[in-house]
Write a protein that holds these residues in place. Structure first.
Motif, PDB file in Angstrom:
ATOM      1  N   GLY A 110      -9.480   9.890   3.762  1.00  0.00           N
ATOM      2  CA  GLY A 110     -10.889  10.235   3.605  1.00  0.00           C
ATOM      3  C   GLY A 110     -11.810   9.227   4.268  1.00  0.00           C
ATOM      4  O   GLY A 110     -12.336   9.439   5.364  1.00  0.00           O
ATOM      5  N   ALA A 111     -12.013   8.074   3.608  1.00  0.00           N
ATOM      6  CA  ALA A 111     -12.982   7.085   4.085  1.00  0.00           C
ATOM      7  C   ALA A 111     -12.553   6.420   5.388  1.00  0.00           C
ATOM      8  O   ALA A 111     -13.396   6.087   6.227  1.00  0.00           O
ATOM      9  N   GLY A 112     -11.249   6.195   5.575  1.00  0.00           N
ATOM     10  CA  GLY A 112     -10.777   5.522   6.786  1.00  0.00           C
ATOM     11  C   GLY A 112     -11.052   6.322   8.045  1.00  0.00           C
ATOM     12  O   GLY A 112     -11.580   5.798   9.035  1.00  0.00           O
ATOM     13  N   ILE A 113     -10.700   7.600   8.022  1.00  0.00           N
ATOM     14  CA  ILE A 113     -10.956   8.461   9.183  1.00  0.00           C
ATOM     15  C   ILE A 113     -12.456   8.630   9.403  1.00  0.00           C
ATOM     16  O   ILE A 113     -12.947   8.554  10.538  1.00  0.00           O
ATOM     17  N   TYR A 114     -13.188   8.852   8.313  1.00  0.00           N
ATOM     18  CA  TYR A 114     -14.653   8.965   8.396  1.00  0.00           C
ATOM     19  C   TYR A 114     -15.246   7.731   9.079  1.00  0.00           C
ATOM     20  O   TYR A 114     -16.098   7.834   9.971  1.00  0.00           O
ATOM     21  N   GLY A 115     -14.789   6.542   8.689  1.00  0.00           N
ATOM     22  CA  GLY A 115     -15.327   5.308   9.242  1.00  0.00           C
ATOM     23  C   GLY A 115     -15.041   5.144  10.722  1.00  0.00           C
ATOM     24  O   GLY A 115     -15.923   4.735  11.498  1.00  0.00           O
ATOM     25  N   LEU A 158       0.829  -1.209   0.000  1.00  0.00           N
ATOM     26  CA  LEU A 158       0.000   0.000   0.000  1.00  0.00           C
ATOM     27  C   LEU A 158       0.864   1.260   0.000  1.00  0.00           C
ATOM     28  O   LEU A 158       0.585   2.217  -0.738  1.00  0.00           O
ATOM     29  N   LEU A 159       1.906   1.266   0.817  1.00  0.00           N
ATOM     30  CA  LEU A 159       2.808   2.423   0.839  1.00  0.00           C
ATOM     31  C   LEU A 159       3.417   2.656  -0.535  1.00  0.00           C
ATOM     32  O   LEU A 159       3.551   3.799  -0.987  1.00  0.00           O
ATOM     33  N   HIS A 160       3.770   1.564  -1.225  1.00  0.00           N
ATOM     34  CA  HIS A 160       4.405   1.714  -2.533  1.00  0.00           C
ATOM     35  C   HIS A 160       3.488   2.371  -3.550  1.00  0.00           C
ATOM     36  O   HIS A 160       3.962   3.057  -4.462  1.00  0.00           O
ATOM     37  N   PHE A 161       2.169   2.181  -3.407  1.00  0.00           N
ATOM     38  CA  PHE A 161       1.253   2.871  -4.317  1.00  0.00           C
ATOM     39  C   PHE A 161       1.472   4.378  -4.280  1.00  0.00           C
ATOM     40  O   PHE A 161       1.306   5.055  -5.288  1.00  0.00           O
ATOM     41  N   SER A 162       1.844   4.913  -3.133  1.00  0.00           N
ATOM     42  CA  SER A 162       1.988   6.365  -2.998  1.00  0.00           C
ATOM     43  C   SER A 162       3.360   6.864  -3.443  1.00  0.00           C
ATOM     44  O   SER A 162       3.532   8.064  -3.663  1.00  0.00           O
ATOM     45  N   LEU A 209      -4.126   6.285  -1.510  1.00  0.00           N
ATOM     46  CA  LEU A 209      -4.105   6.258  -0.047  1.00  0.00           C
ATOM     47  C   LEU A 209      -4.839   7.446   0.562  1.00  0.00           C
ATOM     48  O   LEU A 209      -5.581   7.284   1.536  1.00  0.00           O
ATOM     49  N   PHE A 210      -4.638   8.630   0.009  1.00  0.00           N
ATOM     50  CA  PHE A 210      -5.272   9.803   0.605  1.00  0.00           C
ATOM     51  C   PHE A 210      -6.801   9.746   0.501  1.00  0.00           C
ATOM     52  O   PHE A 210      -7.497   9.915   1.509  1.00  0.00           O
ATOM     53  N   GLY A 255      -8.295  -3.491  11.771  1.00  0.00           N
ATOM     54  CA  GLY A 255      -6.949  -2.958  11.688  1.00  0.00           C
ATOM     55  C   GLY A 255      -6.801  -1.769  10.758  1.00  0.00           C
ATOM     56  O   GLY A 255      -5.731  -1.552  10.178  1.00  0.00           O
ATOM     57  N   VAL A 256      -7.855  -0.973  10.619  1.00  0.00           N
ATOM     58  CA  VAL A 256      -7.789   0.216   9.757  1.00  0.00           C
ATOM     59  C   VAL A 256      -6.655   1.138  10.196  1.00  0.00           C
ATOM     60  O   VAL A 256      -5.952   1.713   9.363  1.00  0.00           O
ATOM     61  N   GLY A 257      -6.451   1.250  11.502  1.00  0.00           N
ATOM     62  CA  GLY A 257      -5.430   2.161  12.018  1.00  0.00           C
ATOM     63  C   GLY A 257      -4.022   1.772  11.618  1.00  0.00           C
ATOM     64  O   GLY A 257      -3.307   2.558  10.984  1.00  0.00           O
ATOM     65  N   PHE A 258      -3.609   0.548  11.937  1.00  0.00           N
ATOM     66  CA  PHE A 258      -2.215   0.196  11.678  1.00  0.00           C
ATOM     67  C   PHE A 258      -1.971  -0.310  10.263  1.00  0.00           C
ATOM     68  O   PHE A 258      -0.834  -0.255   9.778  1.00  0.00           O
ATOM     69  N   VAL A 259      -3.010  -0.763   9.548  1.00  0.00           N
ATOM     70  CA  VAL A 259      -2.824  -1.238   8.171  1.00  0.00           C
ATOM     71  C   VAL A 259      -3.038  -0.130   7.150  1.00  0.00           C
ATOM     72  O   VAL A 259      -2.332  -0.061   6.144  1.00  0.00           O
ATOM     73  N   TYR A 260      -3.989   0.777   7.382  1.00  0.00           N
ATOM     74  CA  TYR A 260      -4.347   1.793   6.395  1.00  0.00           C
ATOM     75  C   TYR A 260      -3.889   3.205   6.780  1.00  0.00           C
ATOM     76  O   TYR A 260      -3.270   3.907   5.963  1.00  0.00           O
ATOM     77  N   LEU A 261      -4.186   3.640   8.000  1.00  0.00           N
ATOM     78  CA  LEU A 261      -3.819   5.009   8.364  1.00  0.00           C
ATOM     79  C   LEU A 261      -2.309   5.164   8.533  1.00  0.00           C
ATOM     80  O   LEU A 261      -1.759   6.229   8.235  1.00  0.00           O
ATOM     81  N   PHE A 262      -1.640   4.133   9.017  1.00  0.00           N
ATOM     82  CA  PHE A 262      -0.188   4.234   9.212  1.00  0.00           C
ATOM     83  C   PHE A 262       0.560   4.506   7.905  1.00  0.00           C
ATOM     84  O   PHE A 262       1.329   5.486   7.827  1.00  0.00           O
ATOM     85  N   PRO A 263       0.375   3.710   6.819  1.00  0.00           N
ATOM     86  CA  PRO A 263       1.070   4.063   5.566  1.00  0.00           C
ATOM     87  C   PRO A 263       0.590   5.376   4.970  1.00  0.00           C
ATOM     88  O   PRO A 263       1.360   6.081   4.307  1.00  0.00           O
TER      89      PRO A 263
END
Length: 465
Positions: free
Chosen positions: A355-360, A137-141, A349-350, A186-194
């Motif tokens: 967007g959706a991760g924080i909203y959720g 996921l990080l590499h996408f950015s 990622l953004f 695990g939205v926090g450590f899998v998605y928000l972290f990267p």
């Protein structure tokens, strides 16, 4: 003569085998997610950089996977050690690659020492896959812009930091989860972290040639196959139900399911919430896409719905999940348009995670406030009593800040070091020329078609007239 090893049949019952298969299926689902992500990358990365982008993601995945086996799992397991009065050091000692429990056969391990050993060993593989997915996921950015050596170093460091973050934010008795932070998937450590790391790295790496304005070698940035990206989306959809099963704990009687957060749930409710999350996101994403005539929202919509509901798959009622998912693509659309107008070259990622991760995470804190969770099943009193904590908006905001902050701080330190050592950014001219040809001697079909035709000798040309 050596004594025969003592056998503990209660560690390898038929019931335990069923649980082993449930958690083992989660690893299959995680691998399907990796396949889907690579297909999305293959469909949206410029042809001249496609092989290099794919291979960097694969290497990053396996660097994270390996690092997690070496040291990462001990961090996550530490929350249960601390619950029992042990320490982080004890957990790492038992679960690093050479640790006693990482290398013990379940049937030869006394349940008084560690019950259900097979399940925990399978969880190493399961979570190692997600350590690798974080790097993908990080590499996408940073794809096509970050030097491979810098990315690989980042992948190893990110795995260690995200492992520590998982101890804090994912489970039921870690510091933040036990205090009330609720995050089923695990939205926090899998998605928000990267995404937090990308907030720092993307401005430093700049825009890709042709993305926002023409470059002499790249008039426009063209995705080679949106159809392949859409197929990757469905592949992810197919793999995630097995991952959901692996985020449930099963206790007697028979197969009573509670979520990894120890909230009341059931397999059927969690699955239906998952399906409706995709459906709600797809409906709104399609509306936005047709109104704006931008295909991207047809892909972002279902993903936005899923990401927004992922933190609450266990506690939402299906109708609640659907309604929350319906509005998730709007948050992604707002972030996507914000980045486009400001020339920020990050379109995955953004919108999805910031967007959706924080909203959720915020919505589950508002809609399901007061829901009992936390602690551990069977403990009736004390700091780790079963369901002693409640979901609340304050802890949701605290968890969001910790996860994004951990990513941003990690990236700030890494960028400072990498810029002064191996370097961080691939030169723009190399990006434009194509990294596949530069690094691997490969040419895309698109480039071959664009080459000038071979000149026909004048005498032969005359005979053809």
């Amino acid at each position: 003569m050596e004594h025969a090893a003592m056998l503990y049949p209660e560690q390898v019952t038929l019931n335990s085998l069923v649980q082993n298969l449930v958690y083992g299926s989660g690893t299959v689902g995680a691998i399907l997610v990796v396949v889907g992500l690579l297909m999305i990358d293959a469909g949206t990365t410029r042809s001249e950089n496609l092989y290099n982008s794919t291979i960097e993601k694969l290497v990053g995945f396996f660097l994270g996977f390996t690092t997690y086996f070496v040291i990462g799992f001990g961090f996550w397991a530490a929350q249960y050690y601390i619950m029992e009065g042990a320490t982080l050091g004890n957990a790492i000692s038992d679960w690093w690659l050479g640790g006693a429990l990482a290398n013990s056969l379940a049937q030869h391990t006394d349940p008084a020492v560690f019950p259900g050993l097979n399940n925990f060993q399978i969880f190493v593989f399961f979570l190692a896959c997600f350590a690798g997915i974080i790097n993908v996921l990080l590499h996408f950015s940073v794809s096509e812009r970050m030097k491979a050596s810098a990315y690989y170093i980042t992948a190893v460091v990110a795995t260690v930091v995200s492992s520590a973050l998982s101890w804090m934010t994912w489970g039921s008795v870690g510091p933040l989860t036990n205090a009330g932070f609720h995050d089923f998937f695990g939205v926090g450590f899998v998605y928000l972290f990267p995404a937090g790391m990308a907030l720092v790295l993307v401005p430093k790496l700049g825009q890709r040639p042709g993305m926002f304005e023409p470059h002499p070698k790249v008039p426009s940035y063209n995705a080679p196959s949106i159809g392949l990206a859409a197929t990757g989306l469905i592949t992810i959809f197919a793999g995630l139900p097995m991952v959901i099963l692996s985020c449930l704990f099963f206790f007697d009687p028979e197969a009573l399911a509670v979520s990894v957060t120890m909230a009341d749930t059931s397999v059927g409710i969690a699955f239906n919430n998952y399906g409706l999350a995709w459906a709600g996101g797809a409906v709104t994403g399609a509306i936005i896409s047709y109104r704006t005539k931008n295909y991207a929202y047809l892909l972002l919509g279902p993903l936005a719905g899923y990401v927004a509901i992922a933190s609450g798959f266990d506690v939402y009622l299906p109708w609640q999940a659907f309604l929350v998912a319906l509005f998730a693509p709007i948050t992604s659309w707002a972030v996507y348009e914000f980045t486009l107008k400001r020339g920020i070259d990050e379109h995955k990622l953004f919108p999805l995670f910031i967007g959706a991760g924080i909203y959720g995470l915020i919505m589950v804190g508002l809609i399901k406030a007061g829901t009992p969770r936390g602690g551990y099943f069977g403990i009736e009193e004390g700091a780790f009593a079963f369901q002693h904590g409640q979901i609340g908006i304050v802890m949701q905001l605290a968890g969001i800040a910790v996860c994004i902050g951990a990513g941003a701080l990690t990236a700030v330190i890494l960028a400072f070091v990498l810029e002064r050592t191996v370097g961080l950014r691939v030169p723009v001219e190399d990006q434009a020329s194509g990294l596949d040809e530069l690094y691997w001697g490969l040419q895309s079909d698109e480039k071959k078609v664009g080459q000038p035709a071979t000149e026909i000798p004048s005498d032969l040309a005359g005979s053809l007239k």
